[in-house]
Design an enzyme around this catalytic site. Structure first.
Site, PDB file in Angstrom:
ATOM      1  N   THR A   1       0.821  -1.224   0.000  1.00  0.00           N
ATOM      2  CA  THR A   1       0.000   0.000   0.000  1.00  0.00           C
ATOM      3  C   THR A   1       0.851   1.269   0.000  1.00  0.00           C
ATOM      4  OG1 THR A   1      -0.054   0.028   2.412  1.00  0.00           O
ATOM      5  CG2 THR A   1      -1.869  -1.106   1.294  1.00  0.00           C
TER       6      THR A   1
ATOM      7  N   CYS B   1       2.490   3.031   9.494  1.00  0.00           N
ATOM      8  CA  CYS B   1       1.611   3.161  10.661  1.00  0.00           C
ATOM      9  C   CYS B   1       2.399   3.089  11.962  1.00  0.00           C
ATOM     10  CB  CYS B   1       0.605   1.998  10.675  1.00  0.00           C
ATOM     11  SG  CYS B   1      -0.656   2.122   9.413  1.00  0.00           S
TER      12      CYS B   1
ATOM     13  N   CYS C   1      -1.955   1.208  15.516  1.00  0.00           N
ATOM     14  CA  CYS C   1      -2.982   1.551  14.516  1.00  0.00           C
ATOM     15  C   CYS C   1      -4.105   0.502  14.505  1.00  0.00           C
ATOM     16  CB  CYS C   1      -2.346   1.626  13.127  1.00  0.00           C
ATOM     17  SG  CYS C   1      -3.553   2.118  11.863  1.00  0.00           S
TER      18      CYS C   1
ATOM     19  N   ARG D   1      -6.347  -3.122   9.815  1.00  0.00           N
ATOM     20  CA  ARG D   1      -6.123  -4.561   9.691  1.00  0.00           C
ATOM     21  C   ARG D   1      -4.623  -4.849   9.556  1.00  0.00           C
ATOM     22  NH1 ARG D   1      -7.568  -8.575   5.825  1.00  0.00           N
ATOM     23  NH2 ARG D   1      -7.211  -7.048   4.189  1.00  0.00           N
TER      24      ARG D   1
ATOM     25  N   ARG E   1       3.898   6.758   2.803  1.00  0.00           N
ATOM     26  CA  ARG E   1       3.035   7.867   3.178  1.00  0.00           C
ATOM     27  C   ARG E   1       2.367   7.570   4.522  1.00  0.00           C
ATOM     28  NH1 ARG E   1      -1.067   7.311  -0.100  1.00  0.00           N
ATOM     29  NH2 ARG E   1      -0.148   5.501  -1.116  1.00  0.00           N
TER      30      ARG E   1
ATOM     31  N   CYS F   1      -0.273   6.935   7.417  1.00  0.00           N
ATOM     32  CA  CYS F   1      -1.649   6.412   7.493  1.00  0.00           C
ATOM     33  C   CYS F   1      -2.577   7.512   7.992  1.00  0.00           C
ATOM     34  CB  CYS F   1      -1.656   5.241   8.463  1.00  0.00           C
ATOM     35  SG  CYS F   1      -3.286   4.731   8.999  1.00  0.00           S
TER      36      CYS F   1
ATOM     37  N   CYS G   1      -3.943   6.398  11.995  1.00  0.00           N
ATOM     38  CA  CYS G   1      -3.116   6.536  13.204  1.00  0.00           C
ATOM     39  C   CYS G   1      -2.185   7.743  13.143  1.00  0.00           C
ATOM     40  CB  CYS G   1      -2.324   5.262  13.460  1.00  0.00           C
ATOM     41  SG  CYS G   1      -1.136   4.869  12.170  1.00  0.00           S
TER      42      CYS G   1
HETATM   43 ZN   LIG Z   1      -2.250   3.344  10.642  1.00  0.00          ZN
END
Ligand SMILES: [Zn+2]
Length: 388
Positions: free
Chosen positions: A35, A39, A43, A46, A68, A70, A73
């Site tokens: 992705t 995080c 966080c 999932r 990048r 999240c 969080c």
């Molecule tokens: Zn996160």
């Protein structure tokens, strides 16, 4: 530097991520290759597949590696302790309690015992705006309330911390969307009766108070015009009656059709002294002639206020009666028109046609423009409406 990912250490880090272990807060971040997002271990999102994960010691490292933050969080933002959060809330309460002034940052800091730079930073992070912006918004909110309650402007401004009336007039219009006086008047109960009629330019709305015409609007849709009227006079009693003031509406329709060249109807408009000065100057532009924004600025002896003149033209509440459509940009192009550039063009062409007819100029080919030394025909291709 990326954490040395020995298998044993990796197992520990992965376990912290799986368990959402808060003990690793601020010390461990993980990125997900598939992705491109990183995080905090805590966080709520999932858990990814382990083989997609990279571990970092800081948010900065993760970003350098191309991940990048999240949105859930927010790993890039500072972790704020509960004690610090409590101080920010205390700062808010302190600001709210200072009814007569906006506290300085130093004043706030000495109240909550925190360094200015840190307070400024976490205040913005938690509240979303700076302490000053928070205080300023609160002040204008209070002012609006007091003006709507009908309080004297002088009292309202002192009591809400604006200090002096000149300060209020400089700063308040931006926040109120209009001058304090106008804002106060919008809150007074006035009765408005309006009528809508179809015309060659779409629909014409004419609204009146007991004293005169307060709004003339043009548009494609009747209900849109009604909506604008209701917004502008949000606290007035507004009623539609198409049979009232029929002769006024007919006079305006005649002007649009070129059957009439002069309108002399009573006005009841609200505006600043400057706006009214501009509107009066516009009423002196003869039928089928045009002026530039610069001309009008000179007419009212404020040659440097060209831009403000443009704004006042754009704010003209009574289209056609105050012929703001006769004002062009310095290069002769149309400039802007609140009711659409095409309507402005049609009106000007109609006026030229009528004048040509009066001068008995026969136009075999029906091809305008009619040359006129005083009023060059606006450039019909100009789409620029930045001036009003
Ligand atoms: Zn996160």
């Amino acid at each position: 530097m990326q954490l040395q990912q020995t298998p044993v250490l990796e197992d520990t880090l992965w376990e912290a991520v799986l368990n959402r272990n808060s003990a690793f807060e601020g010390k461990l971040f993980y990125g997900v290759r598939s992705t491109g997002i990183y995080c905090r271990p805590i966080c709520p999102s999932r858990r990814p597949n382990r083989n997609q994960v990279r571990f970092f010691q800081s948010a900065q490292e993760a970003e350098i590696a191309g991940f990048r933050p999240c949105k859930r969080c927010q790993p890039q933002s500072e972790i704020v302790s509960n004690a610090a959060k409590a101080k920010v809330l205390a700062a808010c309460r302190y600001i709210e309690a200072q009814i007569d002034h906006i506290p300085t940052l130093l004043e706030l800091c000495s109240h909550v015992r925190m360094s200015p730079s840190y307070l400024q930073r976490i205040f913005k992070q938690i509240i979303g705006v700076s302490p000053f912006q928070y205080a300023d918004a609160l002040r204008s909110q209070r002012l609006k309330q007091r003006l709507q309650e009908g309080e004297e402007i002088a009292h309202a401004l002192y009591d809400t911390g604006y200090g002096s009336s000149s300060q209020l007039y400089e700063k308040a219009p931006k926040q109120l969307g209009m001058t304090p006086k106008t804002y106060q008047q919008a809150g007074k109960a006035i009765n408005i009766v309006y009528a809508i009629a179809p015309c060659p330019l779409g629909y014409l709305l004419v609204a009146t108070t007991e004293k005169g015409i307060c709004a003339v609007k043009l548009g494609d849709k009747a209900n849109k015009l009604e909506h604008i009227l209701n917004q502008e006079f949000h606290q007035a009693q507004i009623m539609r009656d198409d049979h009232t003031h029929k002769e006024w509406i007919q006079a305006i329709l005649n002007l649009i059709a070129g059957d009439e060249t002069h309108l002399d109807l009573p006005l009841d408009v609200r505006g600043t002294a400057f706006q009214k000065q501009v509107w009066q100057a516009l009423q002196k532009i003869p039928y089928s002639e045009t002026r530039t924004y610069t001309d009008i600025a000179r007419d009212i002896a404020k040659p440097l206020a060209v831009r403000a003149v443009g704004n006042a033209c754009g704010a003209n509440p009574t289209a056609l009666i105050v012929p703001c459509h006769r004002v062009l940009r310095n290069d002769g192009s149309l400039g802007g028109y609140r009711w659409g550039i095409e309507r402005k063009q049609k009106l000007l062409i109609q006026e030229l046609k009528r004048t040509a007819r009066d001068l008995k100029i026969t136009d075999q080919n029906n091809s305008f423009p009619v040359p006129s030394p005083q009023s060059p025909l606006p450039n019909p291709f100009s789409k620029d409406d930045s001036n009003t």
